[in-house]
Design a protein around this motif. Structure first.
Motif, PDB file in Angstrom:
ATOM      1  N   MET A  84      21.639 -61.644 -40.214  1.00  0.00           N
ATOM      2  CA  MET A  84      22.288 -61.072 -39.064  1.00  0.00           C
ATOM      3  C   MET A  84      21.246 -60.896 -37.944  1.00  0.00           C
ATOM      4  N   PRO A  85      21.542 -61.343 -36.730  1.00  0.00           N
ATOM      5  CA  PRO A  85      20.590 -61.180 -35.629  1.00  0.00           C
ATOM      6  C   PRO A  85      20.497 -59.723 -35.189  1.00  0.00           C
ATOM      7  N   LEU A  86      19.351 -59.377 -34.616  1.00  0.00           N
ATOM      8  CA  LEU A  86      19.169 -58.016 -34.116  1.00  0.00           C
ATOM      9  C   LEU A  86      20.087 -57.762 -32.928  1.00  0.00           C
ATOM     10  N   PRO A  87      20.584 -56.540 -32.797  1.00  0.00           N
ATOM     11  CA  PRO A  87      21.435 -56.205 -31.657  1.00  0.00           C
ATOM     12  C   PRO A  87      20.600 -56.084 -30.386  1.00  0.00           C
ATOM     13  N   ARG A  88      21.244 -56.235 -29.255  1.00  0.00           N
ATOM     14  CA  ARG A  88      20.589 -56.006 -27.970  1.00  0.00           C
ATOM     15  C   ARG A  88      20.443 -54.492 -27.804  1.00  0.00           C
ATOM     16  N   THR A  89      19.213 -54.022 -27.592  1.00  0.00           N
ATOM     17  CA  THR A  89      18.954 -52.588 -27.543  1.00  0.00           C
ATOM     18  C   THR A  89      18.098 -52.239 -26.318  1.00  0.00           C
ATOM     19  N   PRO A  90      17.968 -50.939 -26.018  1.00  0.00           N
ATOM     20  CA  PRO A  90      17.105 -50.528 -24.911  1.00  0.00           C
ATOM     21  C   PRO A  90      15.645 -50.909 -25.152  1.00  0.00           C
ATOM     22  N   ALA A  91      14.886 -51.029 -24.070  1.00  0.00           N
ATOM     23  CA  ALA A  91      13.442 -51.226 -24.172  1.00  0.00           C
ATOM     24  C   ALA A  91      12.806 -49.913 -24.618  1.00  0.00           C
ATOM     25  N   LEU A  92      11.602 -49.995 -25.168  1.00  0.00           N
ATOM     26  CA  LEU A  92      10.923 -48.817 -25.706  1.00  0.00           C
ATOM     27  C   LEU A  92       9.574 -48.637 -25.016  1.00  0.00           C
ATOM     28  N   THR A  93       9.313 -47.401 -24.571  1.00  0.00           N
ATOM     29  CA  THR A  93       8.023 -47.060 -23.987  1.00  0.00           C
ATOM     30  C   THR A  93       7.437 -45.849 -24.689  1.00  0.00           C
ATOM     31  N   ALA A  94       6.156 -45.614 -24.422  1.00  0.00           N
ATOM     32  CA  ALA A  94       5.472 -44.415 -24.911  1.00  0.00           C
ATOM     33  C   ALA A  94       4.731 -43.807 -23.734  1.00  0.00           C
ATOM     34  N   ASP A  95       4.833 -42.498 -23.571  1.00  0.00           N
ATOM     35  CA  ASP A  95       4.154 -41.772 -22.505  1.00  0.00           C
ATOM     36  C   ASP A  95       3.259 -40.712 -23.119  1.00  0.00           C
ATOM     37  N   CYS A  96       2.203 -40.356 -22.381  1.00  0.00           N
ATOM     38  CA  CYS A  96       1.238 -39.397 -22.896  1.00  0.00           C
ATOM     39  C   CYS A  96       1.001 -38.288 -21.877  1.00  0.00           C
ATOM     40  N   VAL A  97       1.225 -37.053 -22.311  1.00  0.00           N
ATOM     41  CA  VAL A  97       0.934 -35.879 -21.500  1.00  0.00           C
ATOM     42  C   VAL A  97      -0.437 -35.374 -21.945  1.00  0.00           C
ATOM     43  N   VAL A  98      -1.418 -35.500 -21.054  1.00  0.00           N
ATOM     44  CA  VAL A  98      -2.771 -35.038 -21.338  1.00  0.00           C
ATOM     45  C   VAL A  98      -2.964 -33.707 -20.607  1.00  0.00           C
ATOM     46  N   VAL A  99      -3.295 -32.669 -21.372  1.00  0.00           N
ATOM     47  CA  VAL A  99      -3.466 -31.338 -20.807  1.00  0.00           C
ATOM     48  C   VAL A  99      -4.921 -30.914 -21.005  1.00  0.00           C
ATOM     49  N   ASP A 100      -5.528 -30.348 -19.938  1.00  0.00           N
ATOM     50  CA  ASP A 100      -6.897 -29.837 -20.062  1.00  0.00           C
ATOM     51  C   ASP A 100      -6.876 -28.352 -20.400  1.00  0.00           C
ATOM     52  N   GLN A 101      -8.060 -27.730 -20.478  1.00  0.00           N
ATOM     53  CA  GLN A 101      -8.171 -26.326 -20.878  1.00  0.00           C
ATOM     54  C   GLN A 101      -7.426 -25.395 -19.927  1.00  0.00           C
ATOM     55  N   ASP A 102      -7.332 -25.763 -18.664  1.00  0.00           N
ATOM     56  CA  ASP A 102      -6.664 -24.933 -17.660  1.00  0.00           C
ATOM     57  C   ASP A 102      -5.180 -25.268 -17.510  1.00  0.00           C
ATOM     58  N   ARG A 103      -4.657 -26.073 -18.428  1.00  0.00           N
ATOM     59  CA  ARG A 103      -3.266 -26.522 -18.422  1.00  0.00           C
ATOM     60  C   ARG A 103      -2.919 -27.387 -17.215  1.00  0.00           C
ATOM     61  N   GLY A 104      -3.937 -28.071 -16.704  1.00  0.00           N
ATOM     62  CA  GLY A 104      -3.685 -29.119 -15.735  1.00  0.00           C
ATOM     63  C   GLY A 104      -3.213 -30.346 -16.493  1.00  0.00           C
ATOM     64  N   VAL A 105      -2.384 -31.167 -15.853  1.00  0.00           N
ATOM     65  CA  VAL A 105      -1.825 -32.358 -16.488  1.00  0.00           C
ATOM     66  C   VAL A 105      -2.371 -33.588 -15.777  1.00  0.00           C
ATOM     67  N   LEU A 106      -2.839 -34.557 -16.545  1.00  0.00           N
ATOM     68  CA  LEU A 106      -3.354 -35.800 -15.987  1.00  0.00           C
ATOM     69  C   LEU A 106      -2.198 -36.700 -15.568  1.00  0.00           C
ATOM     70  N   MET A 107      -2.239 -37.132 -14.313  1.00  0.00           N
ATOM     71  CA  MET A 107      -1.207 -38.024 -13.787  1.00  0.00           C
ATOM     72  C   MET A 107      -1.880 -39.272 -13.216  1.00  0.00           C
ATOM     73  N   VAL A 108      -1.140 -40.366 -13.172  1.00  0.00           N
ATOM     74  CA  VAL A 108      -1.619 -41.582 -12.522  1.00  0.00           C
ATOM     75  C   VAL A 108      -0.730 -41.878 -11.316  1.00  0.00           C
ATOM     76  N   ARG A 109      -1.334 -42.415 -10.275  1.00  0.00           N
ATOM     77  CA  ARG A 109      -0.555 -42.887  -9.126  1.00  0.00           C
ATOM     78  C   ARG A 109      -0.217 -44.345  -9.406  1.00  0.00           C
ATOM     79  N   ARG A 110       1.083 -44.666  -9.406  1.00  0.00           N
ATOM     80  CA  ARG A 110       1.549 -46.002  -9.776  1.00  0.00           C
ATOM     81  C   ARG A 110       1.213 -47.036  -8.709  1.00  0.00           C
TER      82      ARG A 110
END
Length: 135
Positions: A1-27
């Motif tokens: 049986m062929p695989l069904p058409r499904t959503p794409a999959l991504t992974a995201d990472c929330v990086v937090v420093d000691q002061d609870r700042g969050v690392l962000m990237v400008r796209r």
């Protein structure tokens, strides 16, 4: 049986420093070009989502995540204008290295105050969920 058409999959990472700042990237690229976003990207065939989160973090920021904690799965069909994309988001507070922009990140910034900041996709929700985990 062929695989069904499904959503794409991504992974995201929330990086937090000691002061609870969050690392962000400008796209560098559309969608949401010039907006801030979490480091992340598409999971490659044969790759675990945890490995994808670590790989994308290293490619975009030069940081290596030691430990990852699951924040959640984000699957709303309209969360990405390119189509139905599901993301598995992780939190780390022990990333090593010096943050620098690379790959498809134009810049890296540490953010503590998100008022008035334009954030790509549903990453504001992911950040809120991640910070609630460590409170």
């Amino acid at each position: 049986m062929p695989l069904p058409r499904t959503p794409a999959l991504t992974a995201d990472c929330v990086v937090v420093d000691q002061d609870r700042g969050v690392l962000m990237v400008r796209r560098k690229n559309p969608p949401f070009k010039d907006y801030l976003a979490l480091p992340g990207g598409f999971v490659e065939i044969g790759e675990a989502v945890e490995d994808a989160a670590r790989r994308e973090l290293a490619e975009e920021t030069g940081l290596d995540a030691m430990n990852l904690a699951l924040v959640g799965v984000y699957s709303r069909p309209d969360r990405d204008p390119r189509g139905h994309v599901c993301s598995v988001a992780f939190l780390t507070n022990d990333a090593r290295g010096e943050a620098r922009a690379a790959d498809d990140a134009a810049a890296v910034v540490w953010i503590k105050d998100f008022d008035g900041v334009e954030i790509a996709f549903d990453h504001r929700e992911i950040i809120t969920d991640a910070l609630n985990l460590i409170r």
